[in-house]
Structure formats: structure tokens, C-alpha cells
Design a protein around this motif. Sequence first.
Motif, short mmCIF file in Angstrom:
data_model
loop_
_atom_site.label_atom_id
_atom_site.label_comp_id
_atom_site.label_asym_id
_atom_site.label_seq_id
_atom_site.Cartn_x
_atom_site.Cartn_y
_atom_site.Cartn_z
N THR A 94 92.39 72.43 36.94
CA THR A 94 90.53 72.13 36.36
C THR A 94 90.82 72.59 35.00
OG1 THR A 94 90.21 74.50 36.27
CG2 THR A 94 89.82 72.78 38.19
N PRO A 101 87.81 64.70 35.17
CA PRO A 101 87.37 65.36 36.26
C PRO A 101 87.86 65.10 37.81
CG PRO A 101 85.81 64.92 34.44
CD PRO A 101 86.72 64.75 33.77
N ALA A 102 87.32 63.37 37.63
CA ALA A 102 87.73 63.00 38.63
C ALA A 102 89.22 63.11 38.84
CB ALA A 102 87.63 61.33 38.33
N THR A 105 89.28 66.15 40.71
CA THR A 105 88.02 66.51 42.36
C THR A 105 89.19 66.05 43.25
OG1 THR A 105 86.06 66.60 41.31
CG2 THR A 105 86.22 65.80 43.19
N VAL A 106 89.85 64.32 43.47
CA VAL A 106 90.98 63.77 43.97
C VAL A 106 91.91 64.71 44.64
CG1 VAL A 106 92.21 62.24 44.81
CG2 VAL A 106 89.13 61.38 43.87
N LEU A 108 92.40 68.41 44.20
CA LEU A 108 91.86 69.59 45.18
C LEU A 108 91.50 68.39 46.62
CD1 LEU A 108 89.82 70.96 41.90
CD2 LEU A 108 92.75 71.38 43.37
N ILE A 109 90.75 67.56 46.49
CA ILE A 109 90.19 66.77 48.15
C ILE A 109 91.66 66.25 48.57
CG2 ILE A 109 89.17 65.41 49.28
CD1 ILE A 109 87.17 65.69 46.71
N ALA A 132 83.35 75.81 50.06
CA ALA A 132 82.75 74.80 49.32
C ALA A 132 80.92 74.53 48.95
CB ALA A 132 83.31 73.98 49.98
N ASP A 154 78.97 68.82 35.63
CA ASP A 154 78.27 67.02 35.77
C ASP A 154 77.37 67.27 36.15
OD1 ASP A 154 80.55 65.75 34.96
OD2 ASP A 154 82.03 67.05 36.50
N MET A 160 81.53 68.68 38.52
CA MET A 160 82.50 68.44 40.41
C MET A 160 83.02 68.75 41.51
SD MET A 160 84.01 64.18 39.25
CE MET A 160 82.87 63.69 38.20
N TRP A 161 84.36 68.88 40.46
CA TRP A 161 85.28 69.06 41.74
C TRP A 161 85.18 70.64 41.72
CZ3 TRP A 161 86.13 74.09 38.68
CH2 TRP A 161 86.30 73.85 37.25
N ALA A 164 85.75 71.17 45.67
CA ALA A 164 86.54 71.32 46.43
C ALA A 164 87.71 72.99 46.09
CB ALA A 164 87.45 70.42 45.47
#
Length: 195
Positions: A94, A101-102, A105-106, A108-109, A132, A154, A160-161, A164
Motif C-alpha cells: 500500500t 490504489p486500484a 486493491t486488486v 489484495l483481493i 473487511a 477514496d 479503496m484498498w 481488502a
Amino acid sequence: MPAAARLAICFCLGALLGTLLDGIHVYGDVESYPDPALGRWAWFVPLEFGAVGALAGALIPLMERLAGPPRPPPWHVGLRIAELALIVAAYLSTVVLDEAPAVVTVGLIVLLAIRLTFRRVPGDWLYALIAAVVGPVVEATLSAAGAFDYADPDVAGIPMWLPALWANGGLFIRRFFLPVVYRSRSSTSPPRAPT
């Protein structure tokens, strides 16, 4: 070991680990406290994370009864160290990818999906889901109250992350704290609530 001692250990682990993990964000300029008192941290940070550790320690037996296997794995020291390294890497991502950030996020998902697919233990979904939801809600509330700020929020004052990251943190909390609160690894009965 008495329940109070187990919860005290959880408090101390939470205070230490939570503050150090938060330090990755603080010293990585991902978040900041308006009135730092301990380095760049606010005075309440160790207490806040200590409370999270104690609460986790108190809730783990209930969560294990609700969704865990009849006999949770002992999660030996080597695996717990690997879990710590994994959550540190997640926090570092992070910071390193702060401008994307996207992507964080992806990533971490995907990490969570891999862990829940290939290394899951019954009940992992519950820990990931609760973390979460609860973690980001608490952080958004604290941020709105002015306790700290994320550099690039965000929505609702958080990145946003964050959900996740907390979901992966839920798995870390289970694997790191359960051996502290689960008194009898040789027992075939599920863990009991601390008494």
C-alpha cells in the motif's frame, strides 16, 4: 493459563503488532496523525491496537464455535511468522503502490482469493468478512472524528484498498491470536470462551 492472562497477552500483541504495522503507513506517508506524540504516532495508537487485540482474543472462541472446524489447527510458530511476513508485505504494497490504489486493491483481493482457495480452514471466510467490514468502518469513523487522515482517501475518508487489507488481516488475526487463546490443542472439543 487464566483467561485474563491470555487476553493481556492479546492486548500486548495487538498494541505491538498493530502499532508497528500502522507505522508502515505513518512513515510511508499513507496516513498521518494531527498531534503526534510518539514519533509520528498519536499517543492513543498502542492502546487502540491493544484493544483490537484483546477484543479479537475475546471473540475468537465464539467465532471458532460458530464457523471453525471441530479442532482448529495449532498454527505452529513457523506458520505464524510466515503470516506476519505476509501481512507486512501487504502493508508495504500500500506504500510502494500508493499512486495505484486500484492495483493494490486488486492485488489484495487476489491474495485473499488465493488464501481462501488453497490454504483455507473452515471459518476463514467469517474472519475475512468481519475484518473487511468492521475494520474500515471503525477507521472511517476515527478519520471523520479527526483522529487521523489518509493522504489519498477514496471514499468516507479511507482508501479503496482498505477493506481488502483488513480481510487479509482477519486471516492474520486468526492464525496469530488463536494459539494464544485456545488453551488445549490436544483436546478434540472446540475452544471455549475465556473464563
